[in-house]
Every structure is written in structure tokens, then in C-alpha cells.
Design an enzyme around this catalytic site. Structure first.
Site, PDB file in Angstrom:
ATOM      1  CG  HIS A   1      47.495  45.007  47.142  1.00 13.25           C
ATOM      2  ND1 HIS A   1      48.029  46.273  47.552  1.00 13.25           N
ATOM      3  CD2 HIS A   1      47.367  44.880  45.807  1.00 13.25           C
ATOM      4  CE1 HIS A   1      48.135  46.845  46.178  1.00 13.25           C
ATOM      5  NE2 HIS A   1      47.743  46.053  45.429  1.00 13.25           N
TER       6      HIS A   1
ATOM      7  N   GLY B   1      45.360  39.316  49.197  1.00 14.14           N
ATOM      8  CA  GLY B   1      45.919  39.085  47.880  1.00 14.14           C
ATOM      9  C   GLY B   1      47.090  38.138  47.764  1.00 14.14           C
TER      10      GLY B   1
ATOM     11  CE1 TYR C   1      41.048  39.804  46.367  1.00  9.31           C
ATOM     12  CE2 TYR C   1      39.882  38.363  44.590  1.00  9.31           C
ATOM     13  CZ  TYR C   1      40.913  38.840  45.540  1.00  9.31           C
ATOM     14  OH  TYR C   1      42.014  37.793  45.295  1.00  9.31           O
TER      15      TYR C   1
END
Ligand code: YXS
Length: 259
Positions: free
Chosen positions: A64, A108, A138
């Protein structure tokens, strides 16, 4: 500037993550190009899609985009978060999606690679789940997705330690289908993709829907979901969350205090 490259050859559609300045971080801009590429391949009835980084990459994807994590306690990983949408589109793609992995897969990006139907990895590949290192709470959908690829003790070790797991170890735990030297990766892909292309596309698409339906059938009560979300909101408001992101940009180890 394009952040991915696509090609279509011999019924195989290839998507190359290519934003080297950010180590292929899964920014909203990159994901939007990825979504468009998947949609275009679906419209062309492409039956095998390959998701990869450029050959010889030292980082497959840095996960991410940390610049896009929230700074005001708002949850980024909601249903329509770009990364969530990309993972769903891969899971629902009516054909095989194969992750071809060289180099480091971070955060991610591990979930993105594991959302693919299989992973063919070079022995240079590593897999690291790092929310605990960054102080990121998360999300439960991500946790459920990971559980589809990895046994609970192994996924807990990966998440609690936030260490880099080698390709060989990932193969041992069934996360990766095959590990070969980098120069043998294309041949491994041709063999696997060639077999799939010789089989019934209708049956492959059906099998994918069946597994998606069964694996997504894990019941989770609304009360339980809300309780988890309450804890996650508290973490987004915590000093540790701010410290995790500050440490990343300061390029230093985070000092968590547990509040
Ligand atoms: O300093 P400049 O401007 O040159 O930019 C640097 C890094 O800031 C940038 N970069 C990233 N930018 C946004 N998001 C990222 N995830 C990200 N990772 C890297 O890329 C430029 C080069 O980075 P540098 O100098 O560290 O390159 P390197 O080759 O020495 O090391 C590459 C990595 C990937 C090993 C290293 O950058 C790294 O450890 N990145 C963070 C990996 C990580 O922890 N990703 C998880 C992100 S959070 C996430 O995925 C979810 C929210 S969760 O945590 O829940 O899984």
C-alpha cells in the site's frame, strides 16, 4: 506517466507493475490502471492474466502507498479502497490470474499476490506482511483473505514478526506454487499457462466461482465485525499509528508505546 505496462500475446495478458520510483507501491493511481487493464482483458475474454514486475526486479511491490494511509484516523481499507477493489477483481476475474514474482513483496502486495490463483516465484522472491511494523490496524477482510492462502500459525508468525519469508519457505507453506531460478521463470509460466489454455475456459471460470463462493462463506456476525472495527478505529487514533508512519518516512525503526 503510466504506472503499469500491459501486453497480450498468445492468449496471455500481462500486467507489469512499473513505478520504480516508489518500488511499485500500490497507489490509487497504479491500482486504477490495474483495474482498467483487468477490465480490458475481461472484455477481450483473455483466459490467462499474468501480474508481474519487470524482469530482474528487486521489489515486486512495496505494498500500500504509505503516503495514502490516513492521517486523520479514517479507515483507508474500506470496501471501495483501491487495493480492496483490485483484490476482489482478481478473485472474480473469469479466468486464471497468475502472479509471477521476483524480488520483495511487502504488506498489502502480499495480499494482492495471494489473491491471484497461483504464484510462480523466482528464488529471489521474499514475502513480508508489515502492518505491525507500521502500526497499521490490518482489516478483517484482509485477514480472512490471507487465511485462504496460509495456515493460521504461519500467517500469525508472518504478521506478528513482520519479517521477510524466503521463496523456499513460502513454497514449503504452500503460499507459492513453484520456485525456480529467475532465468527459468518464463518457462515455468509457459508450461502452466499452456496447460490452462488447453482446458475448458468455462470450467476454469466455474471452478474459480465455486472456490470464491466457498472461501467467502465464513460466517462473521455483525456484532463481531463492529467490535473489531471499534478496536481498529482506536488504533487509527493511537500514538503508535502516528509513530509507525513517522518512522517509515524518517527511515528509522519505530518506537511503539502501546497507546
Ligand atoms: O524517499 P523516496 O522519495 O526516494 O521514496 C522511497 C520510498 O519512500 C518509496 N517507497 C514507498 N512509497 C510509498 N509507499 C510504500 N509502501 C513505499 N515503499 C517505498 O520508494 C522510494 C525508494 O524506497 P527505498 O529507498 O526504501 O528503496 P529500497 O530499494 O532501499 O527498499 C525497498 C523496500 C520496499 C524494501 C523499502 O522501500 C520498504 O521497506 N518499503 C516499505 C515496505 C512496507 O512496509 N510496505 C507496507 C506498506 S503498508 C501496507 O501495505 C498495508 C497498509 S499493511 O501494512 O496493512 O500491509
Amino acid at each position: 506517466m503510466a504506472r503499469i505496462e500491459t501486453s497480450l500475446e498468445n492468449d496471455i495478458g500481462t500486467i507489469v507493475l512499473n513505478d520504480p520510483a516508489k518500488r511499485n507501491a500500490l497507489s490509487a493511481a497504479l491500482i486504477s490502471e490495474l483495474l482498467a487493464a483487468l477490465l480490458s482483458f475481461e472484455e477481450q475474454h483473455v483466459r490467462v492474466v499474468v501480474l508481474r514486475a519487470p524482469a530482474g526486479a528487486t521489489t515486486w511491490s512495496a505494498g500500500h502507498d504509505v503516503h495514502e494511509l490516513p492521517t486523520n484516523g479514517r479507515d483507508p481499507m474500506t470496501y471501495n479502497d483501491p487495493l480492496r477493489r483490485a483484490i476482489r477483481q482478481i478473485q472474480e476475474y473469469p479466468g486464471a490470474v497468475i502472479a509471477l514474482v521476483e524480488g520483495g513483496v511487502w504488506g498489502g502486495a502480499c495480499e494482492l499476490a495471494m489473491a491471484c490463483d497461483m504464484i510462480l516465484a523466482a528464488d529471489t522472491a521474499t514475502f513480508a506482511l508489515t502492518p505491525a511494523r507500521l502500526g497499521v490496524p490490518y482489516d478483517i477482510v484482509g485477514a480472512m483473505n490471507l487465511m485462504q492462502s496460509v495456515s493460521l500459525p504461519v500467517i500469525k508468525e508472518m504478521l506478528f514478526r513482520a519479517h521477510s519469508m524466503s521463496a523456499a519457505e513460502a513454497r514449503e507453506h504452500g503460499i507459492v506454487n513453484r520456485v525456480v531460478p529467475p532465468e527459468a521463470l518464463e518457462a515455468a509460466l509457459s508450461e502452466v499457462a499452456g496447460d490452462i489454455l488447453r482446458n475448458s475456459p468455462l470450467v476454469v471460470a466455474l471452478l474459480k466461482q465455486e472456490f470464491d463462493a466457498i472461501s467467502g462463506a465464513r460466517p462473521l456476525g455483525a456484532g463481531t465485525f463492529e467490535r473489531i472495527q471499534m478496536i481498529r478505529r482506536r488504533i487509527y487514533d493511537s500514538e503508535d499509528y502516528r509513530e509507525g508512519i513517522r518512522a517509515f518516512f524518517d527511515k528509522r525503526e519505530p518506537k511503539f508505546v502501546g497507546r
